[in-house]
Design an enzyme around this catalytic site. Sequence first.
Site, PDB file in Angstrom:
ATOM      1  N   GLY A 125       0.835  -1.207   0.000  1.00  0.00           N
ATOM      2  CA  GLY A 125       0.000   0.000   0.000  1.00  0.00           C
ATOM      3  C   GLY A 125       0.865   1.251   0.000  1.00  0.00           C
ATOM      4  O   GLY A 125       0.645   2.180  -0.791  1.00  0.00           O
ATOM      5  N   THR A 146       7.162  -5.619   5.503  1.00  0.00           N
ATOM      6  CA  THR A 146       5.871  -6.208   5.832  1.00  0.00           C
ATOM      7  C   THR A 146       6.089  -7.574   6.463  1.00  0.00           C
ATOM      8  O   THR A 146       6.948  -8.338   6.021  1.00  0.00           O
ATOM      9  CB  THR A 146       4.927  -6.377   4.623  1.00  0.00           C
ATOM     10  OG1 THR A 146       3.868  -7.281   4.979  1.00  0.00           O
ATOM     11  CG2 THR A 146       5.604  -6.958   3.398  1.00  0.00           C
ATOM     12  N   ILE A 147       5.307  -7.844   7.481  1.00  0.00           N
ATOM     13  CA  ILE A 147       5.380  -9.191   8.047  1.00  0.00           C
ATOM     14  C   ILE A 147       4.794 -10.201   7.059  1.00  0.00           C
ATOM     15  O   ILE A 147       5.081 -11.380   7.130  1.00  0.00           O
ATOM     16  CB  ILE A 147       4.649  -9.319   9.403  1.00  0.00           C
ATOM     17  CG1 ILE A 147       3.149  -9.057   9.278  1.00  0.00           C
ATOM     18  CG2 ILE A 147       5.261  -8.434  10.457  1.00  0.00           C
ATOM     19  CD1 ILE A 147       2.350  -9.537  10.475  1.00  0.00           C
ATOM     20  N   ASP A 148       3.968  -9.706   6.122  1.00  0.00           N
ATOM     21  CA  ASP A 148       3.227 -10.631   5.248  1.00  0.00           C
ATOM     22  C   ASP A 148       4.101 -11.251   4.151  1.00  0.00           C
ATOM     23  O   ASP A 148       3.715 -12.267   3.569  1.00  0.00           O
ATOM     24  CB  ASP A 148       2.052  -9.910   4.569  1.00  0.00           C
ATOM     25  CG  ASP A 148       1.089  -9.309   5.566  1.00  0.00           C
ATOM     26  OD1 ASP A 148       1.037  -9.798   6.707  1.00  0.00           O
ATOM     27  OD2 ASP A 148       0.395  -8.342   5.205  1.00  0.00           O
ATOM     28  N   ARG A 183      -6.176 -32.790  21.994  1.00  0.00           N
ATOM     29  CA  ARG A 183      -7.019 -31.769  21.358  1.00  0.00           C
ATOM     30  C   ARG A 183      -6.493 -31.409  19.972  1.00  0.00           C
ATOM     31  O   ARG A 183      -5.302 -31.601  19.679  1.00  0.00           O
ATOM     32  CB  ARG A 183      -7.017 -30.491  22.204  1.00  0.00           C
ATOM     33  CG  ARG A 183      -7.915 -30.582  23.392  1.00  0.00           C
ATOM     34  CD  ARG A 183      -7.807 -29.348  24.240  1.00  0.00           C
ATOM     35  NE  ARG A 183      -8.860 -29.343  25.255  1.00  0.00           N
ATOM     36  CZ  ARG A 183      -8.842 -28.599  26.331  1.00  0.00           C
ATOM     37  NH1 ARG A 183      -7.843 -27.799  26.582  1.00  0.00           N
ATOM     38  NH2 ARG A 183      -9.843 -28.657  27.187  1.00  0.00           N
ATOM     39  N   GLY A 191      -1.122 -12.399   7.661  1.00  0.00           N
ATOM     40  CA  GLY A 191      -0.527 -12.597   6.330  1.00  0.00           C
ATOM     41  C   GLY A 191      -1.379 -12.065   5.203  1.00  0.00           C
ATOM     42  O   GLY A 191      -1.009 -12.140   4.047  1.00  0.00           O
ATOM     43  N   ARG A 192      -2.543 -11.556   5.549  1.00  0.00           N
ATOM     44  CA  ARG A 192      -3.509 -11.054   4.557  1.00  0.00           C
ATOM     45  C   ARG A 192      -3.802 -12.107   3.492  1.00  0.00           C
ATOM     46  O   ARG A 192      -4.107 -13.232   3.863  1.00  0.00           O
ATOM     47  CB  ARG A 192      -2.978  -9.763   3.926  1.00  0.00           C
ATOM     48  CG  ARG A 192      -3.993  -8.648   4.053  1.00  0.00           C
ATOM     49  CD  ARG A 192      -3.550  -7.419   3.331  1.00  0.00           C
ATOM     50  NE  ARG A 192      -2.858  -6.484   4.156  1.00  0.00           N
ATOM     51  CZ  ARG A 192      -3.446  -5.646   5.015  1.00  0.00           C
ATOM     52  NH1 ARG A 192      -4.736  -5.654   5.168  1.00  0.00           N
ATOM     53  NH2 ARG A 192      -2.736  -4.799   5.728  1.00  0.00           N
ATOM     54  N   ARG A 295       3.111  -8.846  15.438  1.00  0.00           N
ATOM     55  CA  ARG A 295       3.668  -7.616  14.873  1.00  0.00           C
ATOM     56  C   ARG A 295       4.616  -6.901  15.818  1.00  0.00           C
ATOM     57  O   ARG A 295       5.352  -6.006  15.397  1.00  0.00           O
ATOM     58  CB  ARG A 295       2.517  -6.676  14.509  1.00  0.00           C
ATOM     59  CG  ARG A 295       1.733  -7.064  13.278  1.00  0.00           C
ATOM     60  CD  ARG A 295       1.831  -6.003  12.221  1.00  0.00           C
ATOM     61  NE  ARG A 295       1.274  -4.757  12.683  1.00  0.00           N
ATOM     62  CZ  ARG A 295       0.027  -4.340  12.409  1.00  0.00           C
ATOM     63  NH1 ARG A 295      -0.758  -5.067  11.652  1.00  0.00           N
ATOM     64  NH2 ARG A 295      -0.404  -3.192  12.862  1.00  0.00           N
TER      65      ARG A 295
HETATM   66  O1  F6P Z   1      -0.153  -6.209   6.648  1.00  0.00           O
HETATM   67  C1  F6P Z   1       0.204  -6.528   7.955  1.00  0.00           C
HETATM   68  C2  F6P Z   1      -0.988  -7.008   8.730  1.00  0.00           C
HETATM   69  O2  F6P Z   1      -0.550  -7.338  10.032  1.00  0.00           O
HETATM   70  C3  F6P Z   1      -1.764  -8.154   8.103  1.00  0.00           C
HETATM   71  O3  F6P Z   1      -1.127  -9.394   8.263  1.00  0.00           O
HETATM   72  C4  F6P Z   1      -3.088  -8.028   8.804  1.00  0.00           C
HETATM   73  O4  F6P Z   1      -4.131  -8.542   8.013  1.00  0.00           O
HETATM   74  C5  F6P Z   1      -3.241  -6.557   8.962  1.00  0.00           C
HETATM   75  O5  F6P Z   1      -1.956  -5.981   8.867  1.00  0.00           O
HETATM   76  C6  F6P Z   1      -3.888  -6.142  10.253  1.00  0.00           C
HETATM   77  O6  F6P Z   1      -4.050  -4.782  10.229  1.00  0.00           O
HETATM   78  P1  F6P Z   1      -4.531  -3.918  11.480  1.00  0.00           P
HETATM   79  O7  F6P Z   1      -3.332  -3.709  12.345  1.00  0.00           O
HETATM   80  O8  F6P Z   1      -5.030  -2.660  10.883  1.00  0.00           O
HETATM   81  O9  F6P Z   1      -5.574  -4.715  12.186  1.00  0.00           O
END
Ligand code: F6P
Length: 369
Positions: A125, A146-148, A183, A191-192, A295
């Site tokens: 973005g 990005t962590i993703d 369990r 990870g989106r 994060r």
């Molecule tokens: O893009 C990083 C990320 O942590 C994604 O993995 C996750 O979907 C999103 O951001 C969560 O965003 P927010 O912090 O706005 O909830």
Amino acid sequence: MAKKIERIGIMTGGGDCPGLNAVIRAVVLKAHARGWKVMGLEDATAGLIDLDYRSPHGNRWLEPDDVQDILVRGGTILGTSNRSDPFHFVVEENGEKKEVDVSDTVVENFKKLELDALISVGGDGSMKIAQKLMDKGIPVVGVPKTIDQDLGATDYTFGFNTAVQACTDAIDRLQDTAASHDRVMFLEVMGRNAGWIALASAIAGGAHICVIPEIPYRPQAIVDAIKRRLSKGRPFAIAVVAEGAKPAEGDQSFAGPRELGAMPKLFGAAYKLAAQIEPHLDLDCRVTVLGHIQRGGSPTQFDRILGTRFGAAAVDAVAEGKFGQMVALRTPEIVTVPISEAIANERNVDPNGQLVQAARDTGISFGDR
Ligand code: F6P
């Protein structure tokens, strides 16, 4: 000849991630060594949209002393936002929210601050915004984070390694309690739309099931995989579920309708899967959503080193006038690539790639067969 550089700005955009402070530190230390001044812009583009905007972070000149101790700290000392896209900025008028384009203000304010270049640290973005600001005349160099791990053109983004470590630690803990109570533990990770975090942590944590957006799953295939374990005398299982996971028949799971100016919030994929599976098993199912724990935290050595290398390389790129470029890791070198290349395609897990194959070879089921 490249323009003489004296004053640069740096901003961090999108979701925070471990390693951002390593970048900021490297930029400030290297730029100061060249005799430049570095302005830290607050909360992504918010600091340029409104020069009077003040968060606790505040637009400010950063001195080497300001960054000496931040290498080991997660988050970002500049603050960040994933709601300050100047091309789709949300304002409230007569009690109604709407998106407006405030990018001309960003350009004006950049000029008012008399900055010669901007280093924008962010994910897809932020890189899209950086490209558009570049097209409007702001000289930008991008730094990928990005962590993703879903950004193209770089082997790795920093933040991913630390996030995967957090997920792996969680899996290790869940293994203990799952085995004690017989369990099935479902762990939802971020990870989106990319399954990198789920896949990497499932392999590292020795999970038994891994569900990712790139491989739509069938609940019955997961029931079968768990029953195969049961028949071998292993009455427990760990299933890592990417937040963007998708059943072959159905949709991704969202926390609610998309808010104006924000990305849709993925949430609930693990709850959905557990509800589909539990009635077919004689085992208790439990769900853990790891959320933002992934994060935060001190960056791993990998992310500290990558962030430091990216920050230093970004200063070089500015000095060489390589605007519209993003620093990138092409192992073992740091190179620059056009930002346009990085944002052209989202980077996803290849369902036929070696990493998925290694997971299958070690007994991980993706719920597709
Ligand atoms: O893009 C990083 C990320 O942590 C994604 O993995 C996750 O979907 C999103 O951001 C969560 O965003 P927010 O912090 O706005 O909830």
